[in-house]
Scaffold this active site. Sequence first.
Site, short mmCIF file in Angstrom:
data_model
loop_
_atom_site.label_atom_id
_atom_site.label_comp_id
_atom_site.label_asym_id
_atom_site.label_seq_id
_atom_site.Cartn_x
_atom_site.Cartn_y
_atom_site.Cartn_z
NE ARG A 23 -3.71 -0.55 -0.08
CZ ARG A 23 -4.91 -0.55 0.48
NH1 ARG A 23 -5.25 -1.50 1.31
NH2 ARG A 23 -5.79 0.37 0.21
NE ARG A 27 -4.39 2.67 2.83
CZ ARG A 27 -4.64 1.63 3.62
NH1 ARG A 27 -5.86 1.43 4.09
NH2 ARG A 27 -3.68 0.84 3.97
NE ARG A 36 -10.36 8.13 -2.38
CZ ARG A 36 -11.64 8.40 -2.17
NH1 ARG A 36 -12.21 9.39 -2.80
NH2 ARG A 36 -12.35 7.67 -1.34
CG ASP A 72 -8.99 -2.65 -4.30
OD1 ASP A 72 -8.27 -2.29 -3.34
OD2 ASP A 72 -9.98 -3.39 -4.15
CE1 TYR A 147 -13.20 -7.30 1.00
CE2 TYR A 147 -11.26 -8.67 0.66
CZ TYR A 147 -11.86 -7.58 1.24
OH TYR A 147 -11.14 -6.76 2.08
O1 CP3 Z 1 0.21 0.53 -3.00
C1 CP3 Z 1 -1.02 0.58 -3.19
O2 CP3 Z 1 -1.81 1.17 -2.45
C2 CP3 Z 1 -1.47 -0.10 -4.45
C3 CP3 Z 1 -2.87 -0.26 -4.59
C4 CP3 Z 1 -3.69 -1.17 -3.69
C5 CP3 Z 1 -5.00 -0.81 -3.26
N1 CP3 Z 1 -5.54 -1.89 -2.66
C6 CP3 Z 1 -5.63 0.51 -3.47
C7 CP3 Z 1 -6.78 0.93 -2.65
C8 CP3 Z 1 -3.44 -2.47 -3.25
C9 CP3 Z 1 -2.18 -3.31 -3.39
C10 CP3 Z 1 -4.63 -2.92 -2.62
C11 CP3 Z 1 -4.78 -4.29 -2.08
C12 CP3 Z 1 -6.00 -4.62 -1.34
N2 CP3 Z 1 -7.26 -4.10 -1.47
C13 CP3 Z 1 -6.06 -5.63 -0.36
C14 CP3 Z 1 -4.90 -6.54 0.01
C15 CP3 Z 1 -4.01 -5.94 1.01
C16 CP3 Z 1 -4.61 -5.93 2.37
O3 CP3 Z 1 -4.87 -4.79 2.84
O4 CP3 Z 1 -4.77 -6.98 2.96
C17 CP3 Z 1 -7.37 -5.66 0.14
C18 CP3 Z 1 -7.89 -6.57 1.23
C19 CP3 Z 1 -8.13 -4.70 -0.58
C20 CP3 Z 1 -9.59 -4.41 -0.48
C21 CP3 Z 1 -9.85 -2.99 -0.13
N3 CP3 Z 1 -9.78 -1.93 -1.01
C22 CP3 Z 1 -10.22 -2.47 1.14
C23 CP3 Z 1 -10.42 -3.29 2.38
C24 CP3 Z 1 -10.37 -1.08 1.00
C25 CP3 Z 1 -10.89 -0.05 1.99
C26 CP3 Z 1 -9.96 0.43 2.99
C27 CP3 Z 1 -8.52 0.47 2.63
O5 CP3 Z 1 -7.85 -0.51 2.99
O6 CP3 Z 1 -8.06 1.40 1.98
C28 CP3 Z 1 -10.05 -0.76 -0.34
C29 CP3 Z 1 -10.02 0.57 -0.94
C30 CP3 Z 1 -8.72 0.99 -1.53
N4 CP3 Z 1 -7.86 0.20 -2.24
C31 CP3 Z 1 -8.22 2.30 -1.50
C32 CP3 Z 1 -7.00 2.26 -2.19
C33 CP3 Z 1 -6.05 3.40 -2.44
C34 CP3 Z 1 -8.95 3.47 -0.88
C35 CP3 Z 1 -8.24 4.26 0.13
C36 CP3 Z 1 -8.88 5.60 0.34
O7 CP3 Z 1 -8.78 6.47 -0.56
O8 CP3 Z 1 -9.43 5.76 1.43
#
Ligand code: CP3
Length: 344
Positions: A23, A27, A36, A72, A147
């Site tokens: 990540r 964020r 964003r 994602d 999921y």
């Molecule tokens: O480096 C990076 O951030 C690359 C992009 C990336 C995102 N999601 C972008 C994202 C990656 C590698 C992921 C993986 C992901 N997504 C996982 C596996 C890693 C882990 O955390 O276990 C999972 C479970 C998800 C599912 C997901 N997507 C969730 C639970 C959420 C909501 C809360 C959160 O964790 O951010 C998302 C939304 C998401 N995915 C955002 C981003 C940038 C939104 C963040 C925001 O703007 O608030």
Amino acid sequence: MNDLLLRAARLEPVERVPIWLMRQAGRYLPGYKSLRARHDLLTLFRDPELAVEITLEPVRAFGVDAAIVFSDILLPAEGMGFRLDYDPAPRIEPAVRSRSDIERVRVPGVEEATPYLLEAVRLARRELDGKVPLIGFAAAPFTLAAYLVEGGASRSFENVKRLLYGDPSAARALLGKAADVVARLLAAQVAAGAEAVQLFDSWAGILSLRDYRAFALPYARRVVETLGESRVPRIYFALDAGHLLEAMPETGAEVIGLDWRVGLAEAARRIGRRVALQGNLDPAVLLTAPETIAREARLVLEEGAAASGHIFNLGHGVLPETPVANVAALVDAVRRAGSPRRPS
Ligand code: CP3
């Protein structure tokens, strides 16, 4: 080309331990936050140029040793026939509950379902221009299927477990479809230019070892095997999976990613020397101060020296409230302290 990550994954000698952060793109970063503020999340995922800008931000800001494409793990759900929303917690509708729901799940072509993702990979690869390797990723089949069944995040995973225990053959049908989707998705990312891939099995840790062997491992292994011909390093990450450690290398992945709950030295002892380890600084350490971060990073590096190959990472994603300066301090500390590794 900085290929430290690729060499560490192949258990080849490296001048220093490579570092990237789960990540890392998003964020907590100012560039991401300002994008964003102007666009919703799905727009950022679906616009290759914006996605690439976000992908590159941590490479430019910190000099990490790999880029991970901004995307994602749940985006494939749309092509599988679901509505997907982020609030920012994901919501998938309609949730899969029955055998007939499972029969309706589609296995789409990647160009048809997520063309923007492949375009982002191609564009990111071009922009990186060989500077650092580009990592593609997807959910592991169990995590994707879980999921779809829960319809979003969950605390107790009762719906997934009801399906696994109550109708295992239907569960296997869903897992098979998820494996096909993920295998196609990662193969397409590699064809578009991804130089390594990571499978996120974020929810595998909710399973007992026996159920992991029945419902998660075989499908992750199938995906890993499909990518074998491409020869890109395959990283398999699971969270809270200390009880699954000995089984994880059976996925066939070159690199096993771990969270902070098990020390890397213990993991190396239990897993053996055929795989590299990735991890595993607690992301909460990044909420402290540079001296603390440097001290904790050194501890991780010392433990990682017990593995045949080590890729420094966090044990889970960067927390949203992480100060940017602390991420810079971590990358600096690891670059300075990462001692030369000799082949073993
Ligand atoms: O480096 C990076 O951030 C690359 C992009 C990336 C995102 N999601 C972008 C994202 C990656 C590698 C992921 C993986 C992901 N997504 C996982 C596996 C890693 C882990 O955390 O276990 C999972 C479970 C998800 C599912 C997901 N997507 C969730 C639970 C959420 C909501 C809360 C959160 O964790 O951010 C998302 C939304 C998401 N995915 C955002 C981003 C940038 C939104 C963040 C925001 O703007 O608030």
